[in-house]
Design a protein around this motif. Structure first.
Motif, PDB file in Angstrom:
ATOM      1  N   ALA A   1       0.834  -1.208   0.000  1.00  0.00           N
ATOM      2  CA  ALA A   1       0.000   0.000   0.000  1.00  0.00           C
ATOM      3  C   ALA A   1       0.867   1.255   0.000  1.00  0.00           C
ATOM      4  CB  ALA A   1      -0.942  -0.003   1.196  1.00  0.00           C
ATOM      5  N   GLU A   2       1.942   1.242   0.784  1.00  0.00           N
ATOM      6  CA  GLU A   2       2.848   2.402   0.823  1.00  0.00           C
ATOM      7  C   GLU A   2       3.544   2.587  -0.518  1.00  0.00           C
ATOM      8  OE1 GLU A   2       4.107   2.349   5.545  1.00  0.00           O
ATOM      9  OE2 GLU A   2       5.169   1.051   4.127  1.00  0.00           O
ATOM     10  N   ARG A   3       3.979   1.493  -1.122  1.00  0.00           N
ATOM     11  CA  ARG A   3       4.617   1.588  -2.445  1.00  0.00           C
ATOM     12  C   ARG A   3       3.618   2.113  -3.476  1.00  0.00           C
ATOM     13  NH1 ARG A   3       6.579  -3.333  -0.725  1.00  0.00           N
ATOM     14  NH2 ARG A   3       5.187  -4.467  -2.132  1.00  0.00           N
ATOM     15  N   GLY A   4       2.378   1.680  -3.374  1.00  0.00           N
ATOM     16  CA  GLY A   4       1.339   2.160  -4.293  1.00  0.00           C
ATOM     17  C   GLY A   4       1.086   3.648  -4.124  1.00  0.00           C
TER      18      GLY A   4
ATOM     19  N   GLY B   1       9.489   6.149 -13.195  1.00  0.00           N
ATOM     20  CA  GLY B   1      10.206   4.937 -12.837  1.00  0.00           C
ATOM     21  C   GLY B   1       9.295   3.769 -12.491  1.00  0.00           C
ATOM     22  N   VAL B   2       8.166   3.694 -13.202  1.00  0.00           N
ATOM     23  CA  VAL B   2       7.219   2.597 -12.984  1.00  0.00           C
ATOM     24  C   VAL B   2       6.893   1.937 -14.320  1.00  0.00           C
ATOM     25  CG1 VAL B   2       6.197   3.712 -10.955  1.00  0.00           C
ATOM     26  CG2 VAL B   2       5.154   4.065 -13.201  1.00  0.00           C
ATOM     27  N   ALA B   3       6.305   0.757 -14.266  1.00  0.00           N
ATOM     28  CA  ALA B   3       5.849   0.081 -15.479  1.00  0.00           C
ATOM     29  C   ALA B   3       4.615   0.801 -16.025  1.00  0.00           C
ATOM     30  CB  ALA B   3       5.511  -1.369 -15.166  1.00  0.00           C
ATOM     31  N   PRO B   4       4.408   0.824 -17.333  1.00  0.00           N
ATOM     32  CA  PRO B   4       3.246   1.510 -17.906  1.00  0.00           C
ATOM     33  C   PRO B   4       1.909   1.055 -17.311  1.00  0.00           C
ATOM     34  CG  PRO B   4       4.791   0.956 -19.628  1.00  0.00           C
ATOM     35  CD  PRO B   4       5.303   0.299 -18.369  1.00  0.00           C
ATOM     36  N   GLY B   5       1.796  -0.212 -16.963  1.00  0.00           N
ATOM     37  CA  GLY B   5       0.547  -0.697 -16.378  1.00  0.00           C
ATOM     38  C   GLY B   5       0.214  -0.046 -15.049  1.00  0.00           C
ATOM     39  N   VAL B   6       1.232   0.430 -14.341  1.00  0.00           N
ATOM     40  CA  VAL B   6       1.016   1.085 -13.050  1.00  0.00           C
ATOM     41  C   VAL B   6       0.245   2.392 -13.242  1.00  0.00           C
ATOM     42  CG1 VAL B   6       2.187   2.148 -11.061  1.00  0.00           C
ATOM     43  CG2 VAL B   6       3.015  -0.019 -12.006  1.00  0.00           C
TER      44      VAL B   6
ATOM     45  N   HIS C   1      -3.504   3.007 -11.274  1.00  0.00           N
ATOM     46  CA  HIS C   1      -3.837   4.094 -10.349  1.00  0.00           C
ATOM     47  C   HIS C   1      -4.811   5.121 -10.919  1.00  0.00           C
ATOM     48  CE1 HIS C   1      -1.163   3.022  -7.078  1.00  0.00           C
ATOM     49  NE2 HIS C   1      -0.226   2.736  -7.974  1.00  0.00           N
ATOM     50  N   PHE C   2      -4.903   5.220 -12.242  1.00  0.00           N
ATOM     51  CA  PHE C   2      -5.740   6.246 -12.871  1.00  0.00           C
ATOM     52  C   PHE C   2      -6.542   5.629 -14.011  1.00  0.00           C
ATOM     53  CE2 PHE C   2      -2.071   8.267 -10.989  1.00  0.00           C
ATOM     54  CZ  PHE C   2      -2.662   9.279 -10.232  1.00  0.00           C
ATOM     55  N   ALA C   3      -7.767   6.089 -14.172  1.00  0.00           N
ATOM     56  CA  ALA C   3      -8.648   5.546 -15.216  1.00  0.00           C
ATOM     57  C   ALA C   3      -8.094   5.792 -16.609  1.00  0.00           C
ATOM     58  CB  ALA C   3     -10.043   6.146 -15.086  1.00  0.00           C
ATOM     59  N   SER C   4      -7.350   6.882 -16.771  1.00  0.00           N
ATOM     60  CA  SER C   4      -6.785   7.230 -18.074  1.00  0.00           C
ATOM     61  C   SER C   4      -5.663   8.237 -17.859  1.00  0.00           C
ATOM     62  CB  SER C   4      -7.864   7.850 -18.971  1.00  0.00           C
ATOM     63  OG  SER C   4      -8.278   9.109 -18.444  1.00  0.00           O
ATOM     64  N   VAL C   5      -4.891   8.459 -18.907  1.00  0.00           N
ATOM     65  CA  VAL C   5      -3.860   9.498 -18.852  1.00  0.00           C
ATOM     66  C   VAL C   5      -4.526  10.852 -18.624  1.00  0.00           C
ATOM     67  CG1 VAL C   5      -2.108  10.741 -20.197  1.00  0.00           C
ATOM     68  CG2 VAL C   5      -2.150   8.244 -20.209  1.00  0.00           C
ATOM     69  N   GLN C   6      -5.655  11.094 -19.266  1.00  0.00           N
ATOM     70  CA  GLN C   6      -6.362  12.368 -19.093  1.00  0.00           C
ATOM     71  C   GLN C   6      -6.790  12.567 -17.638  1.00  0.00           C
ATOM     72  OE1 GLN C   6      -6.507  14.752 -21.555  1.00  0.00           O
ATOM     73  NE2 GLN C   6      -5.132  13.255 -22.457  1.00  0.00           N
ATOM     74  N   ALA C   7      -7.247  11.498 -16.990  1.00  0.00           N
ATOM     75  CA  ALA C   7      -7.641  11.597 -15.582  1.00  0.00           C
ATOM     76  C   ALA C   7      -6.435  11.928 -14.706  1.00  0.00           C
ATOM     77  CB  ALA C   7      -8.296  10.297 -15.125  1.00  0.00           C
TER      78      ALA C   7
END
Length: 189
Positions: A6-9, A42-47, A51-57
């Motif tokens: 959870a902290e890493r997220g 520094g994260v994978a694209p899926g991350v 965390h977000f519904a879209s890039v726009q969000a």
């Protein structure tokens, strides 16, 4: 002691928001991609999409976060202003930190442009601007300024306009700007 999932997220989400604000200013709203965000954070694209519904969000949340932080900064100063003149001096002084080409000014310009094309973002930015106007109007009303809501709307538009125009070239200096705007805030006798 190692961080929990959870902290890493939370940390990944925080980094993505910071990176999104940087990239809006550097590249422009429409040029920011999932890959760009992920690489810089520094994260994978899926991350990003976890965390977000879209890039726009993500971009909207990042930009609105910066806007809200500035409102809080100005609002705290306004609460300390004892007179309308002090409130105005604070607002004009705040502008001195922005030359129109700095990251915050560019983020505002890009966000306003994107809001013109995205109804949800338009509503959110509009609510943020309304919040700023209400805070300014409340303080002006306490200080006896006539038509505080309309005056706050004009002052907010002046602050935004000066910030946006600075990207095009130098504008009035703080003394000139204060002299002109003081006419708007002269308390009712």
């Amino acid at each position: 002691m190692s961080a929990t999932a959870a902290e890493r997220g939370r940390e990944a989400r925080r980094r993505l928001l910071g990176v999104a604000a940087e990239l809006i200013a550097e590249r422009g709203w429409s040029a920011v991609s999932t890959r760009m965000l992920a690489d810089r954070a520094g994260v994978a694209p899926g991350v990003v999409h976890y965390h977000f519904a879209s890039v726009q969000a993500l971009l909207a949340e990042a930009a609105l976060g910066v806007m809200h932080a500035l409102i809080e900064q100005i609002g705290a100063g306004l609460e300390q202003a004892r007179t309308p003149g002090e409130a105005l001096t604070l607002m004009v002084g705040f502008l001195e930190d922005y030359d129109g080409r700095d990251p915050t000014s560019l983020l505002f310009a890009e966000t306003y442009l994107a809001a013109g094309r995205d109804e949800g973002l338009r509503r959110s930015v509009g609510a943020t601007v309304d919040e700023f106007r209400r805070r300014v109007a409340g303080r002006l009303a306490e200080q006896g300024v006539a038509a505080p809501e309309a005056t706050a709307a004009v002052l907010a538009a002046a602050v935004d306009g000066i910030m946006l125009h600075r990207a095009l070239g130098p504008g009035p200096d703080a003394t000139e700007l204060t002299t002109v705007l003081e006419r708007l805030i002269t308390p009712v006798e």
